[in-house]
Design an enzyme around this catalytic site. Structure first.
Site, PDB file in Angstrom:
ATOM      1  N   SER A 124       0.842  -1.200   0.000  1.00 51.28           N
ATOM      2  CA  SER A 124       0.000   0.000   0.000  1.00 51.28           C
ATOM      3  C   SER A 124       0.868   1.238   0.000  1.00 51.28           C
ATOM      4  CB  SER A 124      -0.863  -0.022   1.261  1.00 51.28           C
ATOM      5  OG  SER A 124      -1.440   1.242   1.489  1.00 51.28           O
ATOM      6  N   TYR A 148      -1.656  -1.422  10.978  1.00 54.25           N
ATOM      7  CA  TYR A 148      -1.951  -1.918   9.626  1.00 54.25           C
ATOM      8  C   TYR A 148      -0.814  -1.545   8.672  1.00 54.25           C
ATOM      9  CZ  TYR A 148      -3.552  -1.251   4.843  1.00 54.25           C
ATOM     10  OH  TYR A 148      -3.615  -1.234   3.471  1.00 54.25           O
ATOM     11  N   LYS A 152       2.334  -3.794   6.455  1.00 50.17           N
ATOM     12  CA  LYS A 152       2.737  -3.699   5.042  1.00 50.17           C
ATOM     13  C   LYS A 152       4.251  -3.460   4.933  1.00 50.17           C
ATOM     14  CE  LYS A 152      -1.408  -4.234   3.318  1.00 50.17           C
ATOM     15  NZ  LYS A 152      -1.757  -5.556   2.791  1.00 50.17           N
TER      16      LYS A 152
HETATM   17  C1  UD1 Z   1      -6.892   4.877   3.801  1.00 50.47           C
HETATM   18  C2  UD1 Z   1      -5.886   4.457   4.829  1.00 50.47           C
HETATM   19  C3  UD1 Z   1      -4.753   3.763   4.126  1.00 50.47           C
HETATM   20  C4  UD1 Z   1      -5.279   2.571   3.333  1.00 50.47           C
HETATM   21  C5  UD1 Z   1      -6.350   3.053   2.358  1.00 50.47           C
HETATM   22  C6  UD1 Z   1      -7.003   1.857   1.696  1.00 50.47           C
HETATM   23  C7  UD1 Z   1      -6.119   6.042   6.690  1.00 50.47           C
HETATM   24  C8  UD1 Z   1      -5.485   7.164   7.444  1.00 50.47           C
HETATM   25  N1  UD1 Z   1      -5.449   5.594   5.606  1.00 50.47           N
HETATM   26  O1  UD1 Z   1      -6.261   5.826   2.921  1.00 50.47           O
HETATM   27  O2  UD1 Z   1      -3.815   3.337   5.077  1.00 50.47           O
HETATM   28  O3  UD1 Z   1      -4.232   1.958   2.630  1.00 50.47           O
HETATM   29  O4  UD1 Z   1      -7.359   3.784   3.049  1.00 50.47           O
HETATM   30  O5  UD1 Z   1      -7.911   2.266   0.735  1.00 50.47           O
HETATM   31  O6  UD1 Z   1      -7.189   5.583   7.055  1.00 50.47           O
HETATM   32  N2  UD1 Z   1     -12.372  11.396   3.791  1.00 50.47           N
HETATM   33  C9  UD1 Z   1     -13.376  12.253   4.192  1.00 50.47           C
HETATM   34  N3  UD1 Z   1     -14.509  11.695   4.734  1.00 50.47           N
HETATM   35  C10 UD1 Z   1     -14.682  10.354   4.898  1.00 50.47           C
HETATM   36  C11 UD1 Z   1     -13.638   9.505   4.488  1.00 50.47           C
HETATM   37  C12 UD1 Z   1     -12.501  10.054   3.946  1.00 50.47           C
HETATM   38  O7  UD1 Z   1     -13.265  13.471   4.061  1.00 50.47           O
HETATM   39  O8  UD1 Z   1     -15.730   9.935   5.413  1.00 50.47           O
HETATM   40  C13 UD1 Z   1     -11.166  11.964   3.152  1.00 50.47           C
HETATM   41  C14 UD1 Z   1      -9.859  11.679   3.885  1.00 50.47           C
HETATM   42  O9  UD1 Z   1      -9.606  12.680   4.852  1.00 50.47           O
HETATM   43  C15 UD1 Z   1      -8.867  11.666   2.728  1.00 50.47           C
HETATM   44  C16 UD1 Z   1      -9.673  11.126   1.548  1.00 50.47           C
HETATM   45  O10 UD1 Z   1     -11.035  11.340   1.897  1.00 50.47           O
HETATM   46  O11 UD1 Z   1      -8.452  12.974   2.404  1.00 50.47           O
HETATM   47  C17 UD1 Z   1      -9.456   9.648   1.287  1.00 50.47           C
HETATM   48  O12 UD1 Z   1      -9.701   8.907   2.485  1.00 50.47           O
HETATM   49  P1  UD1 Z   1      -9.792   7.311   2.493  1.00 50.47           P
HETATM   50  O13 UD1 Z   1     -10.697   6.846   1.431  1.00 50.47           O
HETATM   51  O14 UD1 Z   1     -10.096   6.881   3.898  1.00 50.47           O
HETATM   52  O15 UD1 Z   1      -8.327   6.860   2.070  1.00 50.47           O
HETATM   53  P2  UD1 Z   1      -6.897   7.238   2.720  1.00 50.47           P
HETATM   54  O16 UD1 Z   1      -7.034   7.901   4.033  1.00 50.47           O
HETATM   55  O17 UD1 Z   1      -6.108   7.949   1.672  1.00 50.47           O
END
Ligand code: UD1
Length: 337
Positions: A124, A148, A152
């Protein structure tokens, strides 16, 4: 000769199964359905026209796994099986270290016993940690911010060490950016247990009315619109990346690492807007505080995979939003519907 997919009924595993079959490979799936559904196998049969050869069991069970290798002529393994919820890993670190590390160690031991030397691993972009600046290149120092992520980092290291010690071994660590979308048939897709943690499954469930509104975690980041920027990649492009990585792995020995991303970053607000426009639905949202552990910007330098694997992601953000919604709207309760 077959390709073994551990965790092959999961989101990325199932899409990779489709692409491997369409590229002419025979596959065997091992899954304990801890975070997936047996219905996936029926759907794979509809998509591919092939009966899927599968075993229901855990890779932690050495006797079971040995038997899978006895009964099949396994040429290579694509190792997806792992726990993947970041928050849960912080609360239950032993569960994550035990399952993800032990599963890999048992798998490697069984592979050694059966002289299977080829493995492609689901890593990842989380291994780039908090401090590296995008675009992220494969040679950067790895780290993590949660158990997690550390599993990795550690498994990449274990695999690299094993390939160093055994000169017949071929290891490929694939660093996925943010996989979203679904197969365009609408038959397979991401089916999170409970409330989704990741952005696109959350948006989809808001759009269908299962969740009231999206919480956007922070709009004060140093990004063009203040919301977090990520490298979203269509899961079918990612699956094709596995086929390209497998071909390369089978021709080589030693260890290699590749980013699988598009090389482009999109913000949370851009995703919401595109999802609404492409699908003609509404996604109400509120701005909340930043989520602990999030960074402002994360996207790949995807040039190495292009040069070495001759692979690039082809689908657009519009494709990703359309296919995510098709899957969600055809399967409002995931595989239970
Ligand atoms: C997350 C994990 C990462 C994992 C990946 C798998 C964390 C900190 N990181 O990545 O380790 O490999 O998923 O797909 O959890 N967001 C919102 N509202 C929400 C959900 C997300 O605003 O309800 C925003 C987050 O702040 C971020 C973006 O959307 O900026 C993407 O979030 P997400 O889909 O959870 O992925 P990552 O955090 O990049």
């Amino acid at each position: 000769m077959s390709i073994l997919l551990t965790g092959g009924a999961g989101f990325i595993g199932s899409h990779t199964a489709v692409e491997l079959i369409s590229a002419g490979y025979d596959i065997v799936i091992v899954d304990n359905f801890s975070n997936s559904s047996k219905e996936v196998l029926n759907r794979l049969k509809v998509i591919t026209g092939k009966k899927i050869h599968f075993y229901n069991g855990s890779i932690l069970d050495k006797v079971f796994l040995n038997n899978v290798f006895y009964e099949n002529d396994i040429e290579a393994v694509i190792h997806f099986a792992a726990y993947k919820a970041v928050g849960e890993s912080v609360e239950q670190p032993l569960k994550y270290y035990s399952n993800n590390l032990t599963g890999t160690l048992v798998l490697l031991e069984v592979m050694r016993n059966h002289h299977v030397n080829h493995i492609v691993f689901s890593s990842s972009a989380t291994v780039y940690g908090m401090d590296n600046i995008s675009p992220l290149t494969e040679n950067l120092k790895t780290s993590a911010t949660n158990p997690y992520g550390y599993t990795k980092v550690m498994i990449e290291q274990i695999l690299t060490d094993v390939a160093f010690a055994n000169k017949e071994m071929s290891v490929t660590n694939l660093r996925y950016f943010n996989p979203i979308g679904a197969h365009e048939s609408g038959l397979i897709g991401e089916a999170p247990n409970g409330t989704p943690n990741n952005l696109v499954p959350y948006i989809s469930q808001v759009a269908i009315g299962k969740l009231k509104e999206l919480s956007i975690f922070g709009n004060d980041y140093d990004t063009p619109d203040g919301t977090g920027v990520r490298d979203y990649i269509h899961v079918v492009d990612l699956a094709k990346g596995h086929v390209a990585a497998l071909k390369n792995n089978l021709k080589n020995t030693g260890s290699a690492v590749f980013n699988l991303g598009t090389g482009h970053g999109y913000s949370v607000l851009e995703l919401v807007k595109t999802f609404e426009e492409v699908n003609h639905v509404s996604v109400p949202f509120v701005i909340k505080d930043r989520r602990a552990g999030d960074i402002a910007t994360c996207y790949a330098d995807s040039s190495k995979a292009k040069e070495v694997l001759d692979w690039t992601a082809e689908k657009t953000l519009q494709d990703m939003m359309r296919d995510s919604w098709r899957w969600q709207s055809k399967n409002p309760n995931g595989y239970q519907s």
